[in-house]
Design a protein around this motif. Structure first.
Motif, PDB file in Angstrom:
ATOM      1  N   THR A 108      37.499  66.276  21.671  1.00 18.57           N
ATOM      2  CA  THR A 108      37.916  65.036  22.312  1.00 18.57           C
ATOM      3  C   THR A 108      39.096  64.409  21.575  1.00 18.57           C
ATOM      4  O   THR A 108      39.061  64.252  20.354  1.00 18.57           O
ATOM      5  N   ASP A 109      40.131  64.097  22.325  1.00 18.29           N
ATOM      6  CA  ASP A 109      41.250  63.334  21.786  1.00 18.29           C
ATOM      7  C   ASP A 109      40.949  61.862  22.058  1.00 18.29           C
ATOM      8  O   ASP A 109      41.132  61.374  23.167  1.00 18.29           O
ATOM      9  N   GLU A 111      42.432  59.283  21.355  1.00 19.84           N
ATOM     10  CA  GLU A 111      43.594  58.459  21.674  1.00 19.84           C
ATOM     11  C   GLU A 111      44.004  58.602  23.135  1.00 19.84           C
ATOM     12  O   GLU A 111      44.836  57.840  23.631  1.00 19.84           O
ATOM     13  N   ASP A 112      43.421  59.580  23.823  1.00 21.69           N
ATOM     14  CA  ASP A 112      43.769  59.822  25.222  1.00 21.69           C
ATOM     15  C   ASP A 112      42.882  58.963  26.118  1.00 21.69           C
ATOM     16  O   ASP A 112      41.745  59.320  26.419  1.00 21.69           O
ATOM     17  N   TYR A 138      42.161  69.662  19.798  1.00 18.37           N
ATOM     18  CA  TYR A 138      43.016  69.179  20.877  1.00 18.37           C
ATOM     19  C   TYR A 138      44.495  69.333  20.533  1.00 18.37           C
ATOM     20  O   TYR A 138      45.361  69.149  21.402  1.00 18.37           O
ATOM     21  N   ALA A 139      44.794  69.689  19.284  1.00 16.42           N
ATOM     22  CA  ALA A 139      46.181  69.889  18.874  1.00 16.42           C
ATOM     23  C   ALA A 139      46.314  71.246  18.185  1.00 16.42           C
ATOM     24  O   ALA A 139      45.388  71.724  17.535  1.00 16.42           O
TER      25      ALA A 139
END
Length: 267
Positions: A108-109, A111-112, A138-139
């Motif tokens: 889970t990001d 910040e999204d 996620y990155a």
């Protein structure tokens, strides 16, 4: 021993197709199939515009899924849950994972703000499915998974599950490091027994020792992944059925939150 039936969670996020490519690559490695499950939080709760966007995303993901699996020559099955609340999305993935050899999810990001995937999906599936989960950050890009591996080992049930579940992924690894994690004051654990077990599967592993203290364990584990250029972390997930946010000690929760390399988790 290999994984023949792989589940991959797809959604409208930018990283969904990266997860699919990982699933396709692993399916080709083992001669297996890929089951794509599209699941997002109930579009009906988000308004008509958002609902239309979800339907469009579902259609696009389905076409891309079929095109990519066909081009790779990988058998595939497409499933979906276009309309579902938080619980339904989570339960759909848990039930799908129970019928698979391996489930591939995305970190889970947080910040999204546009994400329609439950923020605790990975924790819920790991703790409640009874099957291994490959969680992708996620990155970053991870074209090779399982060539340089760090196995976090504390001798417990969850660690044993994870180590054994990882064998298909790490059998051909260039390097495997078993990091024995020793709580202060506990009986020393050196990891030699696990290394001997892995050797029976043709996996030669190095041993390292870590004295576990109250803080910094997750940071140390992730830092050491960087030190050895690991492309896979293997570890047991500690928690209680139905209460993933009560993960004992917080190490598993911290790893999931700050993940920098793919991690195979088993409970």
């Amino acid at each position: 021993m290999s994984y023949k039936n792989l589940i991959v969670h797809l959604d409208s996020s930018d990283r969904a197709m990266d997860r699919l490519e990982t699933a396709i690559s692993l399916a080709k490695r083992w001669g297996g199939r890929v089951v794509g499950v599209f699941a997002e939080v109930d579009s009906g709760l988000l308004g008509r515009t958002a609902e239309a966007e979800v339907v469009i995303a579902y259609d696009a993901a389905g076409k891309e899924f079929e095109a990519r699996t066909a081009a790779a020559g990988v058998p595939s099955v497409w499933r979906s849950l276009v309309h579902g609340n938080h619980h339904q999305v989570t339960q759909t993935m848990i039930e799908a994972a129970r019928r698979a050899d391996l489930t591939i999810l995305g970190q889970t990001d947080r910040e999204d703000r546009s994400s329609r995937t439950p923020s605790d999906l990975a924790e819920q599936v790991v703790i409640n499915s009874g099957r291994p989960v490959l969680l992708l950050p996620y990155a970053g890009s991870f074209p090779n998974i399982g060539s340089r591996v760090l196995v976090a080992w504390n001798g417990g049930r969850e660690s044993a599950r994870a180590a054994n579940d990882s064998i298909p992924l790490i059998r051909d690894a260039e390097r495997v490091v078993v990091m024995a994690m020793n709580p202060q004051g506990a009986r020393p654990l050196d990891g030699s027994g696990l290394c001997d077990h892995l050797a029976c599967h043709g996996i030669n592993a190095d041993r390292e020792l870590l004295e576990v203290k109250d803080i910094g364990v997750a940071d140390y584990v992730l830092s050491h992944c960087t030190d050895i250029a690991a492309d896979l972390l293997v570890m047991g997930a500690f928690g209680h059925y139905g209460f993933p946010h009560m993960l004992r000690g917080g190490v598993t929760r911290d790893i999931i939150a700050h993940l920098t390399v793919p991690v195979l988790l088993s409970h």
